[in-house]
Write a protein that holds these residues in place. Structure first.
Motif, mmCIF file in Angstrom:
data_model
loop_
_atom_site.group_PDB
_atom_site.id
_atom_site.type_symbol
_atom_site.label_atom_id
_atom_site.label_comp_id
_atom_site.label_asym_id
_atom_site.label_seq_id
_atom_site.Cartn_x
_atom_site.Cartn_y
_atom_site.Cartn_z
ATOM 1 N N GLN A 58 -3.467 5.018 -1.958
ATOM 2 C CA GLN A 58 -3.880 4.209 -3.093
ATOM 3 C C GLN A 58 -4.434 2.862 -2.628
ATOM 4 O O GLN A 58 -4.178 2.411 -1.508
ATOM 5 C CB GLN A 58 -2.687 3.971 -4.030
ATOM 6 N N GLU A 59 -5.170 2.232 -3.523
ATOM 7 C CA GLU A 59 -5.636 0.879 -3.243
ATOM 8 C C GLU A 59 -4.432 -0.065 -3.174
ATOM 9 O O GLU A 59 -3.454 0.123 -3.898
ATOM 10 C CB GLU A 59 -6.592 0.406 -4.346
ATOM 11 N N LYS B 166 0.857 -1.188 0.000
ATOM 12 C CA LYS B 166 0.000 0.000 0.000
ATOM 13 C C LYS B 166 0.891 1.236 0.000
ATOM 14 O O LYS B 166 1.756 1.392 0.859
ATOM 15 C CB LYS B 166 -0.923 0.001 1.214
#
Length: 406
Positions: free
Chosen positions: A334-335, A330
């Protein structure tokens, strides 16, 4: 098969090296752009030691291959000279890692001559990554010592054969030649001699070491046998060295940047205990101890690595093998993304790497890495049973951070 538009045809030449290639310009096996003047001067001074570095993949790393054979040639050719060999070959790695590790594995030894060999391992790499990495290595070498000689080495693999037979250079060599041409770096291509032997039916690409009717280059189309492929490589290189080891044109270190100076500041840096949640450093396996000083291992989903950094990329050099797992990564908000650190070669342990790039360059980022809970179907990837304890584990063992500047 990736083919470039530059057409080549094999021709015989009457002097020097016997096989050459022709495109829009005549391009021999030896592309002599500059003499190895610094090395030649060292050879004349018997009180000096000529330090020769070799950086590349497994073809360079292997013992008794072209690297060791070339050093034997130096000792025989110049019996009064002193030599030190620097072996920075690393199996399964390309120039995109080489540019990060060249400071620690090569330049810290203050070499006089550096051979760079990544043509085979960079075969499927993008032109962008090859140009960026090779230019970064050249800039690093010349910044450390402008007198250091450089020579690019182009090895051969079965995957390249179709390109050559159709009259095209492999993509990796096209990109490397652009850097060599811009910076006046001499290059030696091992492939034409091998291919000419194949055409003459005196050499086959793959086969057992001993056979009553044929001679073989390698067992797998990549890693040459000591007494055939590596020997032919050495013969090609030493003929070229007879021409390059002379007093002549110096390397021009003041040319403009050709493609990118981004990786001139690429480096490896140590991991530190405070980056992990209570995990302590371990001693790496003996076969890696000359390349990494310690490792940290994530063994459970709860184990975590956290780093703050500034720059457009970050990467890691790790040890992958039977026990490797999948990472959950991660960055900022962000995803999460998932990277599997297990592949079809993970029946044994080797050093490897990955890099995450394309980040905003001028802001501070935060990255956290843990093991993903999902398990890998290792038997499917390897195509064989994986019921030993090592395969049942899901771990990540990391040894270095790969960064640019900060």
């Amino acid at each position: 098969m990736m083919l470039y538009k530059l057409r080549l045809t094999f021709v015989l030449i009457a002097i020097g090296l016997n096989i050459g290639v022709q495109a829009q310009d005549f391009i021999p096996i030896l592309k002599k752009r500059a003499y190895l003047n610094n090395s030649y001067q060292k050879l004349l001074k018997v009180t000096d030691t000529l330090k020769i570095a070799f950086i590349g993949g497994s073809i360079t790393e292997t013992n008794k291959g072209w690297r060791d054979q070339t050093m034997q040639w130096f000792a025989s050719k110049y019996p009064n000279a002193k030599f030190k060999q620097i072996n920075a070959g690393l199996s399964g790695t390309g120039s995109s890692l080489g540019v990060y590790r060249i400071d620690e594995h090569v330049l810290n030894h203050q070499p006089d001559l550096v051979f760079i060999e990544f043509a085979v391992n960079d075969y499927k790499a993008s032109k962008h990554h090859i140009l960026e990495a090779f230019e970064g290595m050249v800039l690093k070498i010349k910044k450390a010592n402008p007198k250091t000689d450089i020579c690019f080495i182009y090895t051969f693999s079965e995957a390249m054969l179709e390109s050559y037979e159709k009259g095209f250079y492999p993509n990796s060599i096209i990109a490397m030649e652009e850097i060599a041409s811009h910076y006046n770096i001499s290059s030696v291509n091992f492939a034409p001699d091998i291919i000419q032997r194949i055409k003459n039916k005196t050499l086959a690409v793959i086969g057992p070491k001993q056979h009553p009717d044929s001679t073989y280059f390698s067992s797998d189309g990549v890693h040459p046998y000591e007494n055939t492929g590596h020997l032919y490589y050495t013969q090609t290189l030493t003929k070229a060295l007879d021409k390059l080891l002379n007093k002549g044109k110096r390397f021009n270190s003041k040319k403009d940047i050709y493609y990118s100076a981004q990786l001139e500041k690429a480096k490896m840096t140590h991991l530190e205990t405070q980056m992990f949640n209570g995990i302590k450093a371990e001693i790496p396996p003996p076969k890696f101890s000359s390349l990494i000083q310690n490792i940290f291992a994530l063994n459970q989903v709860e184990d975590l690595l956290q780093i703050q950094f500034k720059g457009d990329r970050i990467g890691f050099m790790d040890i992958i093998g039977p026990s490797s797992g999948t990472l959950k990564i991660k960055i900022d908000d962000q995803e999460p993304q998932y990277i599997t650190r297990f592949d079809r070669f993970c029946s044994y342990e080797r050093l490897h790497w990955f890099i995450i790039d394309g980040l905003a360059p001028d802001i501070q980022h935060s990255i956290s890495i843990s093991l993903a809970p999902n398990r890998i179907d290792k038997a499917r990837i390897l195509g064989k049973a994986t019921d030993t304890e090592d395969y049942k584990k899901e771990t990540w063992r990391v040894g270095k951070i790969l960064m640019v500047d900060k």
